[in-house]
Write a protein that holds these residues in place. Structure first.
Motif, short mmCIF file in Angstrom:
data_model
loop_
_atom_site.label_atom_id
_atom_site.label_comp_id
_atom_site.label_asym_id
_atom_site.label_seq_id
_atom_site.Cartn_x
_atom_site.Cartn_y
_atom_site.Cartn_z
N GLU A 31 12.18 2.99 4.23
CA GLU A 31 12.53 2.01 3.21
C GLU A 31 11.33 1.72 2.31
OE1 GLU A 31 14.39 -2.52 2.71
OE2 GLU A 31 14.19 -1.61 4.71
N ASP A 32 10.15 1.57 2.91
CA ASP A 32 8.94 1.33 2.14
C ASP A 32 8.65 2.52 1.22
OD1 ASP A 32 8.47 -1.16 3.28
OD2 ASP A 32 7.29 -0.32 4.92
N ASN A 35 11.10 2.60 -1.72
CA ASN A 35 10.76 1.58 -2.71
C ASN A 35 9.57 1.99 -3.56
OD1 ASN A 35 12.84 -0.11 -1.84
ND2 ASN A 35 11.53 -1.26 -0.45
N SER A 38 10.66 4.76 -5.93
CA SER A 38 11.47 4.18 -7.00
C SER A 38 10.57 3.59 -8.09
CB SER A 38 12.38 3.09 -6.43
OG SER A 38 13.13 2.47 -7.45
N HIS A 184 3.35 -1.84 -7.78
CA HIS A 184 3.90 -1.81 -6.42
C HIS A 184 2.75 -1.59 -5.42
CE1 HIS A 184 7.37 -1.49 -3.71
NE2 HIS A 184 6.63 -0.63 -3.03
#
Length: 214
Positions: A31-32, A35, A38, A184
């Protein structure tokens, strides 16, 4: 033997070897990673753990994103950046002609190694150094490889610090000012055991070989 055949033989020997510098197997935080990728796809900048120290990066094909990296670090544009790739295939996609000597070095290399090549291609113009060269490292770090593979593009890698500050070997070493300015942050531990900047060498197409940093 034709030059193209000789290069292919050298390349295939490297591709066929068992990697000597594999990082430990870890459970990747998917998931990290998703992200982070993205954000990169949107032209964002990223603080992330590399195969050496904590890095500041972006999509190496994105000119505007690379401009952001220089601005964030307050870095002189005469100082070139390093690019990470996940494979020899990707290396060949951004370097027009990889010297035989480089294939020989890659074949025996055991530690993080950045090679400066002549005749880069496909990357953003502002990633290329003033002399027309490009510094590239084939990373074996599982986290970096996963991000690059999902991005499907090389990843800029420069130390996550303001120009002139020390390179961060712990996440806590990264200045809050820089953290606040990036798009990010991937706050994860470094995977490797030996924390040290990569060796840098320049291997030119004319056969000139030079160690820039041990």
């Amino acid at each position: 033997m034709k030059n193209s055949d000789r290069h292919k033989n050298r390349r295939d020997q490297v591709r066929g070897r068992k990697p000597k510098n594999l990082e430990p197997k870890i459970e990747l935080p998917l998931e990290d990673i998703n992200n982070a990728v993205s954000a990169l796809k949107k032209g964002g900048t990223l603080i992330y753990p590399t195969d050496t120290i904590y890095g500041l990066g972006c999509d190496a094909y994105n000119y505007e994103a690379v401009e952001k990296i220089y601005a964030l670090k307050e870095r002189d544009k005469s100082k070139s950046l390093i690019v990470l790739v996940d494979s020899f295939n990707m290396l060949e996609s951004i370097i027009d002609d990889i010297p035989d000597m480089a294939w020989e070095v890659l074949k025996v290399n055991k530690k993080p190694l950045t090679i400066i090549y002549d005749k880069p291609k496909n990357v953003a113009e502002n990633v290329v150094a003033g002399d027309g060269s490009l510094a590239v490292r084939v990373t074996n770090d599982p986290l970096c490889r996963s991000m690059i593979r999902k991005l499907k593009r090389p990843l800029v890698s420069t130390s996550a610090n303001l120009s002139g500050d020390s390179s961060p070997i712990e996440f806590s070493d990264i200045s809050q000012e820089l953290i606040d300015r990036v798009d990010h942050v991937l706050n994860l531990p470094l995977v490797h055991k030996t924390i040290k900047a990569s060796t840098i060498m320049k291997i030119s197409n004319n056969g000139v070989f030079k160690i820039i940093r041990k």
